[in-house]
Design a protein around this motif. Sequence first.
Motif, mmCIF file in Angstrom:
data_model
loop_
_atom_site.group_PDB
_atom_site.id
_atom_site.type_symbol
_atom_site.label_atom_id
_atom_site.label_comp_id
_atom_site.label_asym_id
_atom_site.label_seq_id
_atom_site.Cartn_x
_atom_site.Cartn_y
_atom_site.Cartn_z
ATOM 1 N N PRO A 199 -32.490 -79.828 24.037
ATOM 2 C CA PRO A 199 -32.979 -79.616 25.476
ATOM 3 C C PRO A 199 -34.491 -79.706 25.400
ATOM 4 C CG PRO A 199 -32.804 -77.214 24.929
ATOM 5 C CD PRO A 199 -31.824 -79.074 23.973
ATOM 6 N N ASP A 200 -35.226 -80.362 26.297
ATOM 7 C CA ASP A 200 -36.808 -80.950 26.237
ATOM 8 C C ASP A 200 -37.454 -79.758 26.515
ATOM 9 O OD1 ASP A 200 -36.656 -83.823 26.241
ATOM 10 O OD2 ASP A 200 -36.838 -83.497 28.122
ATOM 11 N N ILE A 201 -38.380 -78.939 25.105
ATOM 12 C CA ILE A 201 -39.062 -77.845 25.332
ATOM 13 C C ILE A 201 -40.043 -78.037 26.292
ATOM 14 C CG2 ILE A 201 -40.610 -75.869 24.172
ATOM 15 C CD1 ILE A 201 -38.801 -77.623 21.815
ATOM 16 N N ASP A 202 -40.245 -76.842 27.027
ATOM 17 C CA ASP A 202 -41.224 -76.891 28.327
ATOM 18 C C ASP A 202 -42.101 -75.424 28.125
ATOM 19 O OD1 ASP A 202 -42.609 -77.566 30.634
ATOM 20 O OD2 ASP A 202 -40.430 -76.967 32.155
ATOM 21 N N LEU A 203 -43.413 -75.189 28.787
ATOM 22 C CA LEU A 203 -44.568 -74.307 28.262
ATOM 23 C C LEU A 203 -43.921 -73.460 29.322
ATOM 24 C CD1 LEU A 203 -47.224 -76.231 26.562
ATOM 25 C CD2 LEU A 203 -45.094 -74.836 25.527
ATOM 26 N N MET A 204 -43.074 -72.763 29.427
ATOM 27 C CA MET A 204 -42.826 -71.877 30.716
ATOM 28 C C MET A 204 -42.838 -69.906 30.027
ATOM 29 S SD MET A 204 -40.068 -73.443 33.446
ATOM 30 C CE MET A 204 -39.514 -74.504 32.716
ATOM 31 N N PRO A 205 -43.000 -69.369 30.797
ATOM 32 C CA PRO A 205 -42.805 -67.883 30.575
ATOM 33 C C PRO A 205 -41.517 -67.797 30.395
ATOM 34 C CG PRO A 205 -44.612 -68.439 32.307
ATOM 35 C CD PRO A 205 -43.581 -69.245 32.386
ATOM 36 N N LEU A 206 -41.289 -66.868 28.910
ATOM 37 C CA LEU A 206 -39.484 -66.638 28.883
ATOM 38 C C LEU A 206 -38.474 -65.951 30.116
ATOM 39 C CD1 LEU A 206 -39.306 -65.810 25.080
ATOM 40 C CD2 LEU A 206 -38.553 -68.269 26.838
ATOM 41 N N PRO A 207 -37.746 -65.219 30.538
ATOM 42 C CA PRO A 207 -37.537 -64.524 31.755
ATOM 43 C C PRO A 207 -37.098 -63.363 30.110
ATOM 44 C CG PRO A 207 -35.478 -66.779 30.847
ATOM 45 C CD PRO A 207 -36.794 -66.720 30.577
ATOM 46 N N ASP A 208 -37.527 -62.077 31.163
ATOM 47 C CA ASP A 208 -37.561 -61.303 30.390
ATOM 48 C C ASP A 208 -36.823 -60.606 30.167
ATOM 49 O OD1 ASP A 208 -39.510 -60.386 32.382
ATOM 50 O OD2 ASP A 208 -38.616 -59.265 33.885
ATOM 51 N N GLY A 209 -35.217 -61.292 29.568
ATOM 52 C CA GLY A 209 -34.307 -60.534 28.703
ATOM 53 C C GLY A 209 -34.506 -61.485 27.584
ATOM 54 N N ALA A 210 -35.080 -62.894 27.143
ATOM 55 C CA ALA A 210 -34.861 -63.540 26.637
ATOM 56 C C ALA A 210 -36.505 -63.585 26.164
ATOM 57 C CB ALA A 210 -35.250 -65.639 27.594
ATOM 58 N N ALA A 211 -37.530 -62.477 26.841
ATOM 59 C CA ALA A 211 -38.910 -62.625 26.393
ATOM 60 C C ALA A 211 -38.671 -60.962 25.367
ATOM 61 C CB ALA A 211 -40.162 -62.278 26.892
ATOM 62 N N HIS A 212 -37.700 -60.361 25.603
ATOM 63 C CA HIS A 212 -37.353 -59.664 25.000
ATOM 64 C C HIS A 212 -36.891 -59.702 23.170
ATOM 65 C CE1 HIS A 212 -36.892 -55.172 23.735
ATOM 66 N NE2 HIS A 212 -35.303 -55.028 23.610
ATOM 67 N N ALA A 213 -35.365 -59.996 23.741
ATOM 68 C CA ALA A 213 -34.529 -60.755 22.568
ATOM 69 C C ALA A 213 -35.987 -61.646 21.458
ATOM 70 C CB ALA A 213 -34.171 -62.196 22.597
ATOM 71 N N ALA A 214 -37.091 -62.366 22.349
ATOM 72 C CA ALA A 214 -37.818 -63.126 21.207
ATOM 73 C C ALA A 214 -38.185 -62.181 20.287
ATOM 74 C CB ALA A 214 -38.297 -63.788 22.145
ATOM 75 N N GLU A 215 -38.540 -60.804 21.059
ATOM 76 C CA GLU A 215 -39.974 -60.374 20.544
ATOM 77 C C GLU A 215 -39.021 -59.418 19.506
ATOM 78 O OE1 GLU A 215 -42.580 -56.598 21.621
ATOM 79 O OE2 GLU A 215 -42.327 -57.302 23.285
ATOM 80 N N VAL A 216 -37.714 -58.917 20.102
ATOM 81 C CA VAL A 216 -37.257 -58.616 18.842
ATOM 82 C C VAL A 216 -36.547 -58.730 17.529
ATOM 83 C CG1 VAL A 216 -34.511 -56.883 18.339
ATOM 84 C CG2 VAL A 216 -35.920 -57.076 20.727
ATOM 85 N N VAL A 217 -36.707 -60.627 17.506
ATOM 86 C CA VAL A 217 -36.425 -61.573 16.551
ATOM 87 C C VAL A 217 -37.440 -61.159 15.941
ATOM 88 C CG1 VAL A 217 -36.006 -63.456 15.869
ATOM 89 C CG2 VAL A 217 -34.074 -61.953 17.545
ATOM 90 N N GLY A 218 -38.605 -61.945 16.747
ATOM 91 C CA GLY A 218 -40.307 -61.851 15.871
ATOM 92 C C GLY A 218 -40.903 -60.829 14.436
ATOM 93 N N ARG A 219 -40.198 -59.806 15.502
ATOM 94 C CA ARG A 219 -40.748 -58.336 14.690
ATOM 95 C C ARG A 219 -39.799 -58.583 13.144
ATOM 96 N NH1 ARG A 219 -44.168 -54.412 17.921
ATOM 97 N NH2 ARG A 219 -44.617 -55.455 19.831
ATOM 98 N N ALA A 220 -38.669 -58.558 14.038
ATOM 99 C CA ALA A 220 -37.815 -58.102 12.926
ATOM 100 C C ALA A 220 -38.165 -59.467 11.242
ATOM 101 C CB ALA A 220 -36.324 -58.543 13.293
#
Length: 136
Positions: free
Chosen positions: A98-119
């Motif tokens: 997929p083309d990557i678009d600069l949009m904010p992540l949905p809340d669930g995805a944003a939380h998952a990204a934060e968890v992965v980033g912190r890990a």
Amino acid sequence: MTDIFDVIADGTRRDILQLLLRRENEDDGGTSVTEIVSELGVSQPTVSKHLKVLRDADLVTVREDGQRRFYSISVAPLEQVDDWLVPFLVDAFGDQAPDIDLMPLPDGAAHAAEVVGRAAASAKYAVTSALKRFGA
């Protein structure tokens, strides 16, 4: 140089970057610290601390106007993240990536990204610390 992945692993810094990205489209004069504090509901000292980290990583630029500071996003350093991420997308999707678009992540995805980033940041710290203890 600061590891860009460590910098963006923090959720508050990602929130600041997203805010600056949204504001960049509205106004090219930059966003004041006061506006960031108000928008994110985070204390001024905390915002200032995170802005320093973002400045040191060249992810934001600052314009001084008397006692006030106005920040703007600088997306060029994020190309390193993009360069790292693209092979995973190609492997996962092949020619249908997929083309990557600069949009904010949905809340669930944003939380998952934060968890992965912190890990990832925690794992890097643990490995680096262990290597230092063993003299590597």
